[in-house]
Design a protein around this motif. Structure first.
Motif, short mmCIF file in Angstrom:
data_model
loop_
_atom_site.label_atom_id
_atom_site.label_comp_id
_atom_site.label_asym_id
_atom_site.label_seq_id
_atom_site.Cartn_x
_atom_site.Cartn_y
_atom_site.Cartn_z
N VAL B 199 0.84 -1.20 0.00
CA VAL B 199 0.00 0.00 0.00
C VAL B 199 0.87 1.25 0.00
O VAL B 199 0.64 2.19 -0.76
N MET B 200 1.90 1.23 0.85
CA MET B 200 2.81 2.37 0.93
C MET B 200 3.44 2.64 -0.42
O MET B 200 3.50 3.78 -0.89
N SER B 202 2.41 1.74 -3.53
CA SER B 202 1.53 2.20 -4.61
C SER B 202 1.02 3.61 -4.32
O SER B 202 0.86 4.43 -5.23
N SER B 203 0.81 3.91 -3.03
CA SER B 203 0.36 5.25 -2.68
C SER B 203 1.44 6.28 -3.01
O SER B 203 1.16 7.34 -3.58
N ASP B 206 1.74 6.88 -6.75
CA ASP B 206 0.70 7.80 -7.23
C ASP B 206 1.11 9.24 -6.97
O ASP B 206 0.97 10.11 -7.82
N ILE B 207 1.60 9.50 -5.74
CA ILE B 207 1.97 10.86 -5.36
C ILE B 207 3.13 11.38 -6.19
O ILE B 207 3.16 12.53 -6.62
N ASN B 234 2.36 13.05 1.89
CA ASN B 234 1.07 12.93 1.23
C ASN B 234 0.65 11.47 1.04
O ASN B 234 -0.53 11.16 1.06
N ALA B 235 1.64 10.63 0.88
CA ALA B 235 1.32 9.21 0.66
C ALA B 235 0.81 8.55 1.94
O ALA B 235 0.19 7.50 1.90
N PRO B 238 -3.59 7.38 2.85
CA PRO B 238 -4.22 6.06 2.68
C PRO B 238 -3.54 4.99 3.53
O PRO B 238 -4.21 4.05 3.97
N VAL B 239 -2.25 5.16 3.76
CA VAL B 239 -1.54 4.15 4.54
C VAL B 239 -2.07 4.11 5.97
O VAL B 239 -2.24 3.04 6.56
N TYR B 304 -9.68 10.77 8.83
CA TYR B 304 -9.60 10.99 7.41
C TYR B 304 -10.34 12.27 7.02
O TYR B 304 -9.83 13.09 6.27
#
Lengths: 290, 315
Positions: B199-200, B202-203, B206-207, B234-235, B238-239, B304
């Motif tokens: 997750v870290m 791919s997040s 994206d950033i 910023n990532a 979601p993490v 969130y």
């Protein structure tokens, strides 16, 4: 090689597409080995799976017993083969429950987005998500006792919201498309559109997710039968083999090592296959997921 | 934000109420009467009736449900059928093992996953990335209880660094307690770390494609400075959601890991209670686990929304 013959440098997308079949092939090969072992066990195993031979107990791998014997002198290869059957049966049926219940719910929710039914279905999904599979299994077992069937139900219930959400997400983006509008103009009902146009178009997503849930189901089955909530003796299962091996681990490490490796390789194979399939079958659909 | 919070709280209350009802109903359909089970088949009907009255089983079901829920709200989980001690005390006792174990595992998984995910994202497509991704692929395929057994085999039996199981109790000191929980926490953390690292990665990827990352480089930051000051921060959003979700699942996953190490946590309590048909304990522990999942999700949603105001308009 002349310059003209040299292939153009692959674009990142092309490189990815070329790399795909490898994970797909490795994954498919591993999965096929285990399915084949399970299928073969119906007609042949090297030794009878419940054939005890106490003098030959806890033997390391040898020619006579390629994977050694357990604390009752049973042939571990035979048990792994029959155990594969249990794992596959439980995980497959659990995916089946998840799909048979979850997919129609997801289709119905998407067909009436924001409606009362949608709201109810999504709230119920959220609720099921709050119950980890192990907790569902504990509840069911506490009430009805431990069995492979109850393990299937527990994992199956856990799968329902996964498929419902996925189907709803995929279907919602399809409902915006022109060909669905055309079908509506042609006077087709929401049910018929869902069945004839939406479902075939989310099938790819479902196959990919099905592979992943199948591998998670194998892990869950192993965990449940390890703690005694899954298949009961004498049905061989990988989780139970590990539970039996626990006290034996210092005397004969292979007894614990082999069933674990069987689980790892099967799950790894299914995951690789799922990843490969996902990249193979339309990357566009993946983006449409909400 | 207030409006959103109230709305979410209302839905939290509904979820908890429905969950408790589901758990109660499932346990209620259980065949067999706990009182008859406790006294054995030769018990006199009068004795069974007396015990039923003592356990509070003779009142209507809806009233028992209300008593159970009302009791839990005030911290009274009822009395165990077999041990005759308050369930709340038993749970509190076991949580002293399960809760630190889950937190320990969460810390380990985060410490492992963050550097791995950031490293893989920064070296996307290169050998380092492929190695990390391969390792995570393996990590999600390994059953944590089997990994636990292998840890015992290596570190307890062969190397003798840790004891193979059991828990000395916190009275023996923080160090002794932590040491007993180290192998279980590692076993529990590994598959979660694999998921978190993915997750870290791919997040962060994206950033890294965002315009503001280019701006950061353009204003003269080095690649590394831009990565840490703007990318990782910023990532993280979601993490953090995934970390919140994982905590609840670590608590549930501890049930199985505790069996490997013979730890006296919630898992042991629940299995003992199942075999003794001590359904009130099963009911309460399950409710507690589900409560943890729902409340953690709620807190994550709130956090969130506090960070990202756009989410408040959605429910």
């Amino acid at each position: 090689m002349s310059l003209a013959e040299r292939e153009p440098a692959p674009t990142p997308a092309a490189a990815r597409r070329q790399a795909l079949p490898r994970s797909l092939w490795i994954g498919a090969a591993l999965s096929v080995v285990f399915v084949a072992a399970a299928a073969l066990s119906f007609i042949w195993t090297p030794y009878p799976v419940d054939g005890m031979d106490i003098p030959a107990r806890l033997q390391p791998p040898s020619w006579a017993h390629p994977l050694g014997t357990d604390h009752f002198g049973r042939d571990i290869l035979s048990m792994i083969m029959v155990g594969a059957r249990t794992s596959i049966a439980v995980a497959l049926l659990a995916v089946g429950i998840g799909m048979v219940v979850g997919v129609p719910l997801g289709l119905a929710a998407a067909a009436r987005k924001g409606g009362f039914l949608d709201e109810i279905i999504m709230r119920a999904n959220d609720l099921i998500f709050a119950f980890p599979a192990i907790v569902i299994a504990i509840l069911i077992t506490a009430v009805f006792g431990a069995s492979a069937v109850n393990a299937i139900i527990a994992i199956g219930i856990f799968n329902i919201p996964v498929f419902a959400r996925l189907t709803r997400g995929g279907a919602l983006s399809l409902w915006q498309r022109e060909f669905i509008l055309a079908a509506r103009v042609a006077g087709k009902s929401a049910t018929r559109i869902s069945a004839e146009h939406i479902l075939p178009n989310v099938a790819n997503l479902l196959i990919v997710q099905g592979t992943i849930q199948f591998s998670l189901g194998i892990l869950a089955e192993a965990g449940l039968s390890y703690v005694g909530l899954g298949a009961q003796p004498p049905t061989p299962s990988w989780g139970r083999m590990l539970a039996d091996a626990q006290t034996m681990v210092s005397l004969a490490p292979h007894v614990a090592l082999i069933p674990g490796l069987a689980i790892v390789l099967t799950v790894l194979g299914l995951n690789l296959m799922g990843d490969g399939l996902r990249d193979l079958l339309d990357p566009k659909v993946r983006k449409a997921r909400t | 934000m207030l409006r959103y919070t109230l709305k979410r709280m209302a839905s939290l209350a509904v979820s908890l109420a429905v969950a408790s009802l589901v758990i109660f109903l499932v346990v209620e359909v259980a065949p067999g009467d706990p009182a008859a089970f406790m006294l054995g088949i030769n018990a006199q009907p009068e004795t069974v009736a007396a015990l039923r009255a003592e356990l509070g089983l003779d009142v209507p079901k809806w009233q028992r449900y209300l008593d159970w829920v009302g009791g839990m709200l005030t911290g009274d989980f009822g009395t165990s059928y077999t041990y005759r001690t308050p369930v709340a005390d038993m749970i509190a006792d076991r949580l002293q093992v399960s809760l630190p174990l889950a937190l320990y595992a969460l810390a380990l998984s985060t410490l492992l996953a963050f550097p791995a995910g950031i490293y893989a994202a920064a070296r996307r497509g290169k050998a380092g990335d492929l190695a990390v991704m391969g390792a995570t692929q393996l990590g999600v395929a390994v059953p944590n209880f089997w990994f636990a057994m292998m840890l015992v085999l290596l570190f307890s039996i062969n190397l003798g660094w840790f004891s193979a199981g059991g828990f000395p109790g916190w009275e023996e000191g923080l160090w002794a307690g932590m040491k007993a929980l180290t192998l279980p926490a590692i076993a529990l953390a590994l598959p979660q770390a694999a998921i978190l690292a993915r997750v870290m990665r791919s997040s962060l990827i994206d950033i890294l494609g965002e315009d503001f990352m280019r701006t950061a480089r353009a204003k003269g930051l080095t690649r590394r400075q831009a990565l840490w000051r703007h990318g990782v921060r910023n990532a993280l959003i979601p993490v953090l959601t995934i970390i919140g979700l994982q905590f609840a699942f670590l608590l549930a996953g501890a049930i199985i890991i505790e069996q490997v190490f013979y730890l006296p946590g919630l898992g042991r309590l629940i299995f003992q209670s199942i075999s003794a048909r001590d359904l009130i304990v099963v009911e309460s522990v399950v409710m507690l686990l589900v409560f943890a999942v729902i409340v953690v999700n709620f807190l994550v949603d709130l956090a969130y929304a506090a960070v990202d105001p756009r989410l408040r308009s959605r429910t």
